[in-house]
Design an enzyme around this catalytic site. Sequence first.
Site, PDB file in Angstrom:
ATOM      1  N   HIS A 150      -9.244  14.129   3.043  1.00 36.49           N
ATOM      2  CA  HIS A 150      -8.657  15.274   2.364  1.00 36.49           C
ATOM      3  C   HIS A 150      -9.040  16.538   3.135  1.00 36.49           C
ATOM      4  O   HIS A 150     -10.229  16.784   3.367  1.00 36.49           O
ATOM      5  CB  HIS A 150      -9.207  15.403   0.941  1.00 36.49           C
ATOM      6  CG  HIS A 150      -8.898  14.245   0.057  1.00 36.49           C
ATOM      7  ND1 HIS A 150      -7.897  14.280  -0.890  1.00 36.49           N
ATOM      8  CD2 HIS A 150      -9.462  13.013  -0.029  1.00 36.49           C
ATOM      9  CE1 HIS A 150      -7.874  13.115  -1.531  1.00 36.49           C
ATOM     10  NE2 HIS A 150      -8.814  12.338  -1.017  1.00 36.49           N
ATOM     11  N   ASP A 172      -0.788  16.567  -0.437  1.00 33.94           N
ATOM     12  CA  ASP A 172      -1.174  15.783  -1.603  1.00 33.94           C
ATOM     13  C   ASP A 172      -0.240  16.144  -2.760  1.00 33.94           C
ATOM     14  O   ASP A 172       0.074  17.318  -2.960  1.00 33.94           O
ATOM     15  CB  ASP A 172      -2.625  16.089  -1.976  1.00 33.94           C
ATOM     16  CG  ASP A 172      -3.199  15.100  -2.956  1.00 33.94           C
ATOM     17  OD1 ASP A 172      -2.694  15.035  -4.105  1.00 33.94           O
ATOM     18  OD2 ASP A 172      -4.155  14.399  -2.602  1.00 33.94           O
ATOM     19  N   ASN A 212     -13.367   9.827   0.494  1.00 32.08           N
ATOM     20  CA  ASN A 212     -13.924   9.041  -0.608  1.00 32.08           C
ATOM     21  C   ASN A 212     -13.848   7.579  -0.180  1.00 32.08           C
ATOM     22  O   ASN A 212     -12.790   7.115   0.230  1.00 32.08           O
ATOM     23  CB  ASN A 212     -13.114   9.255  -1.888  1.00 32.08           C
ATOM     24  CG  ASN A 212     -13.176  10.692  -2.364  1.00 32.08           C
ATOM     25  OD1 ASN A 212     -14.217  11.316  -2.348  1.00 32.08           O
ATOM     26  ND2 ASN A 212     -12.038  11.222  -2.767  1.00 32.08           N
ATOM     27  N   HIS A 261      -3.069   0.135   8.555  1.00 29.78           N
ATOM     28  CA  HIS A 261      -3.785  -0.046   7.302  1.00 29.78           C
ATOM     29  C   HIS A 261      -5.264  -0.346   7.531  1.00 29.78           C
ATOM     30  O   HIS A 261      -5.643  -1.141   8.379  1.00 29.78           O
ATOM     31  CB  HIS A 261      -3.177  -1.184   6.482  1.00 29.78           C
ATOM     32  CG  HIS A 261      -3.802  -1.318   5.136  1.00 29.78           C
ATOM     33  ND1 HIS A 261      -3.551  -0.427   4.119  1.00 29.78           N
ATOM     34  CD2 HIS A 261      -4.705  -2.208   4.655  1.00 29.78           C
ATOM     35  CE1 HIS A 261      -4.257  -0.784   3.055  1.00 29.78           C
ATOM     36  NE2 HIS A 261      -4.976  -1.859   3.362  1.00 29.78           N
ATOM     37  N   CYS A 265       0.750   3.098   3.336  1.00 31.50           N
ATOM     38  CA  CYS A 265       1.484   2.355   4.365  1.00 31.50           C
ATOM     39  C   CYS A 265       2.979   2.580   4.195  1.00 31.50           C
ATOM     40  O   CYS A 265       3.709   2.736   5.184  1.00 31.50           O
ATOM     41  CB  CYS A 265       1.157   0.864   4.299  1.00 31.50           C
ATOM     42  SG  CYS A 265      -0.470   0.424   4.936  1.00 31.50           S
ATOM     43  N   GLY A 284     -14.481   7.844  -6.131  1.00 33.41           N
ATOM     44  CA  GLY A 284     -13.246   8.458  -6.589  1.00 33.41           C
ATOM     45  C   GLY A 284     -12.028   8.036  -5.785  1.00 33.41           C
ATOM     46  O   GLY A 284     -10.926   8.530  -6.023  1.00 33.41           O
ATOM     47  N   HIS A 301      -6.442   3.016   1.193  1.00 33.64           N
ATOM     48  CA  HIS A 301      -6.004   3.161   2.582  1.00 33.64           C
ATOM     49  C   HIS A 301      -6.828   4.342   3.080  1.00 33.64           C
ATOM     50  O   HIS A 301      -6.826   5.408   2.452  1.00 33.64           O
ATOM     51  CB  HIS A 301      -4.509   3.473   2.643  1.00 33.64           C
ATOM     52  CG  HIS A 301      -3.953   3.596   4.022  1.00 33.64           C
ATOM     53  ND1 HIS A 301      -2.993   2.733   4.495  1.00 33.64           N
ATOM     54  CD2 HIS A 301      -4.199   4.472   5.033  1.00 33.64           C
ATOM     55  CE1 HIS A 301      -2.663   3.075   5.736  1.00 33.64           C
ATOM     56  NE2 HIS A 301      -3.392   4.139   6.078  1.00 33.64           N
ATOM     57  N   CYS A 346       0.834  -1.203   0.000  1.00 33.68           N
ATOM     58  CA  CYS A 346       0.000   0.000   0.000  1.00 33.68           C
ATOM     59  C   CYS A 346       0.873   1.260   0.000  1.00 33.68           C
ATOM     60  O   CYS A 346       1.789   1.402   0.825  1.00 33.68           O
ATOM     61  CB  CYS A 346      -0.910  -0.030   1.232  1.00 33.68           C
ATOM     62  SG  CYS A 346      -1.797   1.513   1.539  1.00 33.68           S
ATOM     63  N   HIS A 374      -8.238   7.562   4.162  1.00 33.99           N
ATOM     64  CA  HIS A 374      -7.646   8.889   4.227  1.00 33.99           C
ATOM     65  C   HIS A 374      -8.716   9.953   4.060  1.00 33.99           C
ATOM     66  O   HIS A 374      -9.741   9.727   3.426  1.00 33.99           O
ATOM     67  CB  HIS A 374      -6.532   9.072   3.187  1.00 33.99           C
ATOM     68  CG  HIS A 374      -6.954   8.913   1.763  1.00 33.99           C
ATOM     69  ND1 HIS A 374      -7.215   7.676   1.189  1.00 33.99           N
ATOM     70  CD2 HIS A 374      -7.154   9.823   0.779  1.00 33.99           C
ATOM     71  CE1 HIS A 374      -7.542   7.843  -0.088  1.00 33.99           C
ATOM     72  NE2 HIS A 374      -7.525   9.137  -0.351  1.00 33.99           N
TER      73      HIS A 374
END
Length: 119
Positions: A106, A34, A91, A50, A11, A97, A102, A8, A104
């Site tokens: 935004h 990002d 997402n 994870h 990870c 999208g 993993h 990943c 996350h």
Amino acid sequence: MNAPASECLFCKIARKEIPAALVYEDDTLLAFKDIFPQAPVHVLIIPKAHCEGLGDLTTETAAAAARIPQVAAQLARDLGVMTGGWRLLNNCGPDSGQTVFHLHFHLLGGKALGGRLCQ
């Protein structure tokens, strides 16, 4: 299908195998810029353990994920977007999208983001 934790991308970032522009780290969470920003401030906040997405939370990842809004608010202050406004979004799954499987979130800010989330 989705990559195992050993392969990943996030990870690998959490294990410091791949460099990232870190803006926050503690025992269970990591935040970094990002690489394809969609706003002047675009930070990803991840649990270090994870977990593919919100539908796959374990006790460990749920405890870490529960702290993400608090960390996001602190980052919004630190990165200068608290006053103008910011967005925190997740997402979950390919139709949303999500491209890195993993968990996350935004954190976006630094410009008027508008009300539309999809096209």
